[in-house]
Design an enzyme around this catalytic site. Sequence first.
Site, PDB file in Angstrom:
ATOM      1  CB  CYS A 113      -0.964  -0.018   1.183  1.00 56.35           C
ATOM      2  SG  CYS A 113      -2.287  -1.233   0.970  1.00 56.35           S
ATOM      3  CG  ASP A 140      -5.923  -2.881  -2.836  1.00 55.57           C
ATOM      4  OD1 ASP A 140      -4.872  -2.564  -3.423  1.00 55.57           O
ATOM      5  OD2 ASP A 140      -6.339  -2.301  -1.831  1.00 55.57           O
ATOM      6  CG  ASP A 193     -11.115  -2.567   0.725  1.00 58.21           C
ATOM      7  OD1 ASP A 193     -10.605  -2.163   1.783  1.00 58.21           O
ATOM      8  OD2 ASP A 193     -10.713  -2.220  -0.402  1.00 58.21           O
ATOM      9  N   GLY A 206      -9.746 -14.522 -13.729  1.00 62.69           N
ATOM     10  CA  GLY A 206      -8.898 -13.352 -13.593  1.00 62.69           C
ATOM     11  C   GLY A 206      -8.424 -12.828 -14.928  1.00 62.69           C
ATOM     12  CG  HIS A 207      -7.234  -9.365 -17.692  1.00 64.44           C
ATOM     13  ND1 HIS A 207      -7.485  -9.917 -18.929  1.00 64.44           N
ATOM     14  CD2 HIS A 207      -6.551  -8.219 -17.925  1.00 64.44           C
ATOM     15  CE1 HIS A 207      -6.984  -9.135 -19.877  1.00 64.44           C
ATOM     16  NE2 HIS A 207      -6.411  -8.092 -19.292  1.00 64.44           N
ATOM     17  CB  SER A 208      -2.439 -12.271 -16.778  1.00 67.63           C
ATOM     18  OG  SER A 208      -2.629 -12.990 -17.989  1.00 67.63           O
TER      19      SER A 208
END
Length: 341
Positions: free
Chosen positions: A13, A64, A87, A134-136
Site C-alpha cells: 500500500c 486491490d 475491504d 482473472g486477467h493478466s
Amino acid sequence: MKDKIQFCKGGGCTAKLGAGALNKVLGMLPKGADDGNLLVGYDSKDDAAVYKVSDNEAYVQTLDFFPPMVEDPYIFGQIAAANAMSDVFAMGGEVKTALNIVCFPEDMDLNILGEIMQGGSEKVIEAGGVLAGGHSIADDSVKYGLSVTGIVHPDKIYSNNTGKPGDVLVLTKKLGVGIICTADRIGEASAEAMQEAVNSMTALNKAAAEISRKYRVDACTDVTGFGLLGHLHEMMDGRNSCEIFADCVPVMQNVLEYADEFYLTAAAQKNRNHVERYVHFTDISFAMEEVLFDPQTSGGLLMAVHPDDAQAMMGEMNKARIPAAIIGEITEKKEYEISVI
C-alpha cells in the site's frame, strides 16, 4: 533455493497514489444518473462499493493490487489477497468470489507467478470464497491482487463515516509494517520484526469482522495506505472529532527505533502532507508520529464501537488472539479534528 522476486523497491500500500491527488481526480468524474440501489459509491470515500439486489442482499465489490513488498512470491501472494479481501470485511460483508489481477514480465520465471497465485488462492479459500478466474497482462514489473465480490445485508453495512460522539475506537492490528518493510529492504530489520510484520499482513480480518457483528459497531474501515491518521480523517468526515491515546496504540517491535533511524516511506510523507493540518499532537515523539502516518499493507480494522460494547468486543477478540486495542474515542466537533495525546 526458493524463488525470490528481485528488485523489490517498495510495494504494498506504499505504492498507492496520495489521497490529495486522488481526491482531485475523483472530484472531476461525471457521476451520471442516480441509482437508488447503489448504497455506497466512490463519492463516500468508503472501502468498497455496495449495490442492493434484494431487500435481504447487497453485493460488495472491491479490487486491490500492488507491487511486492517482500521477496518471497508465495508470501507476497498471501499478503496481496488478504489486503484485497479486507475491504469486504470492513463493510461488514462475507467474501464470495475473487478474480486474479496479474501484471508479470514475459521474461521472468513463471514459477514465481505460480507461487504468487498459489499464495493468493489459499487465502481466498481461507476467507470462504471461490477463485473464479482473472486477467493478466505483460508488464515490466510484478503486480498482483484481486477483484473481490462479497455479500452483505443492506441493513447491516458498515460505513466508514457513521461514527457517533461517545463511540470508542478499536484497532485490530498493530501498526508499523510500512516502516519495517522499508528497514528490511536495506537489510536493517531484525528477523523477528519482519516476521511479525509478515504474520500481520497475511492475517485475514475475517475473524475480527465476524466477532464485531455481535456488537454495536457504528462505523468501520480498514487501515491501509493512508495510515491510521488518514483513515481517521475519512472517518470523522468533517462532522466529528476524536482523541487518540498514543500509549494505547499497538505497535510492532523495533518500529519506533526504525522510525528514529529514518527508515521511512515517501507514502508516509504524502500522508503527513495531506492530513497534518487536521491533527494536533501533544507531547508525541517524532517516531510515534511517523508510525501514525505510516501506510499499512493489509492493516487491521478500525471500528467505532458503542462504549458499552467496546470492552466485551475487545476481550473476545483478544481471546481469539487478535491484538485488538482501544485507542481513543469520537467526540463532538472541536478545533482539531484529531487530537493525539
